[in-house]
Design a protein around this motif. Structure first.
Motif: not given
Length: 475
Positions: A22, A40, A63-64, A73, A101-103, A105
């Motif tokens: 992460g 993570k 992206q968040k 957020e 908060l996310e990578l 994909d």
């Protein structure tokens, strides 16, 4: 250099060769090394400061992220400058205050984050896709992988049957042409292509273990025998009211068990069968104006409600038109309005619906002839085991011939070093087994009707093993 490194504190990084860590944050500087914390996984790892595997986190549109100064957020709209981002709500945030908060994909997004796999991994992927295309061979690949020699007519039937959806087929090939192989090919394809999950094979009790062996040894399919012992185990594990057909996705069960226990057909129906296979389906008898025998009444509802259905029968159309119609009625209940309509269609020479296989030996040019090799014996034989010990002591020329050549057969003098002997009755079989074992000082395998299905399968499996018995005596 120390000033430059100091500016890097709180910078966010990802390890492009270990994305499972992460996103990480630089939390300490140790000379020319940096300590990166990965929330993570909770890991703290030390790297050289110029490690090329560590790349900075770059936020992309949509992206968040977490705005760490307020705990909100937020969603990134675009990059405003080298060190700031414009958020969707109009605010501008420093990149060091944003936590991903996310990578991403998507491959393009990963590329933007410098998340690159090694060239060898890419080459393996390309090779895998190439081999996958070869194996699939426009669908034929799902028939491959079994430990069998396929004949063209078997592959032809399996391919025709699986072109339909649902697959509902009556396999009525002449004896010896491999109906079981065809059924297993179809079954394997439906399972491997995820068109069937819950599969039930129904067979006479004498054949259930044989089906287990065929599916496992030749097609790598693991089924569970749902016999009395296993059903009792399910009741102990899950309670008396638990549906035994929901304990395992792929099962083999005896026709006799379905007939003897009315709860079993009801449970099988309730479980929702994707594929039902019925061997020796000619046992499902239903006379005109009759509800059918016990086997028919137990299995007919399952056949009519299963999504896919395979019936295997030795009854040719010419020999039993009525019995053939009753089975066809289960496979395609909408094909004919009545038996009279079926018979009229036959009289007019109309072809059957595309749901049957009735290959004859003559259709494939016959099978290779078996050529016997007669053995001349000088000593008159005495029937073994029929007239008492005195007669046995006189010897049997056939037995003496076998005993004399047993060492040669065991070393491979015969086909694969194995010898199969057929006897007329169990008395002869028992006596022959004893004499051969005494003469050779080795175990002799047996196969006869009084053995349990499990023991018959075990004896056959032992005989097949290269280091197993050289002789199998069968009634």
């Amino acid at each position: 250099m120390s000033t430059l490194l100091a500016r890097r504190l709180r910078d966010k990084l990802v390890h492009k060769f270990n994305p499972d860590l992460g996103p990480g944050r630089i939390v300490a500087l140790e000379g020319r090394r940096i300590v990166v914390e990965f929330p993570k996984t909770g890991a703290k790892l030390t790297y050289v400061s110029d490690d090329t595997a560590l790349v900075p986190v770059v936020f992309i549109e949509g992206q968040k992220a977490l705005l760490e100064t307020t705990g909100e957020e937020v969603v990134v709209k675009e990059r405003a400058s080298e060190s700031t981002y414009l958020l969707e709500d109009g605010r501008v945030a420093d990149d060091r205050d944003l936590w991903p908060l996310e990578l991403p994909d998507d491959p393009l997004e990963k590329l933007a984050h410098f998340e690159l796999d090694r060239a060898a991994a890419f080459r393996n992927r390309v090779d895998g896709l190439f081999l996958k295309e070869i194996r699939e061979a426009r669908g034929l690949g799902s028939f491959l992988g079994g430990r069998i020699e396929l004949f063209p007519h078997q592959l032809h039937v399996a391919e025709r049957a699986t072109l339909e959806d649902p697959v509902r087929w009556l396999l009525a090939d002449e004896v010896g042409l491999g109906k079981t192989i065809e059924a297993c090919l179809i079954l394997s394809r439906l399972v491997r292509t995820e068109r069937a999950y819950r599969v039930v094979v129904v067979a006479p009790s004498t054949l259930t273990v044989q089906w287990l062996g065929e599916l496992y040894r030749k097609f790598h399919q693991t089924f569970v025998l749902l016999d009395k012992s296993r059903r009792e185990d399910v009741a102990k594990e899950h309670g008396e009211d638990f549906n035994v057909f929901e304990a395992h996705d792929c099962v083999v069960i005896a026709i006799e068990d379905l007939v003897a226990d009315p709860r079993l057909p009801a449970q099988a129906l309730e479980s929702g069968i994707d594929l039902l296979v019925v061997d020796e389906a000619h046992r499902l008898e239903r006379a005109r104006g009759d509800a059918g025998n016990d086997a028919y009444r137990a299995i007919a509802p399952l056949a009519l409600n299963a999504e896919h259905l395979l019936l295997l029968t030795a009854i040719p159309l010419e020999a039993d038109t009525h019995g053939f119609f009753r089975l066809l009625e289960l496979v395609r209940p909408d094909a004919y309005k009545s038996e009279e309509a079926f018979l009229k269609a036959l009289e007019k020479g109309k072809p059957l619906p595309p749901c049957t296989s009735a290959t004859r030996r003559v259709d494939i040019g016959g099978l290779p002839p078996r050529v016997p090799i007669p053995i001349e014996l000088d000593i008159p034989h005495v029937e073994l085991g029929l007239t008492g010990d005195e007669e046995k002591d006189k010897g049997d020329a056939r037995l003496e011939w076998l005993v004399e050549r047993a060492p040669v057969f065991a070393k491979g003098g015969a086909e694969e070093g194995k010898t199969l002997i057929f006897c007329h009755d169990l008395t002869t079989l028992t006596a022959l087994k004893a004499r051969l074992e005494t003469a050779t000082q080795k175990r002799v395998a047996i196969f006869h009707e009084e053995l349990t299905p499990e023991r018959r399968d075990l004896e056959g499996a032992e005989f097949r093993r290269p280091e197993g018995p050289s002789f199998l005596v069968s009634s």
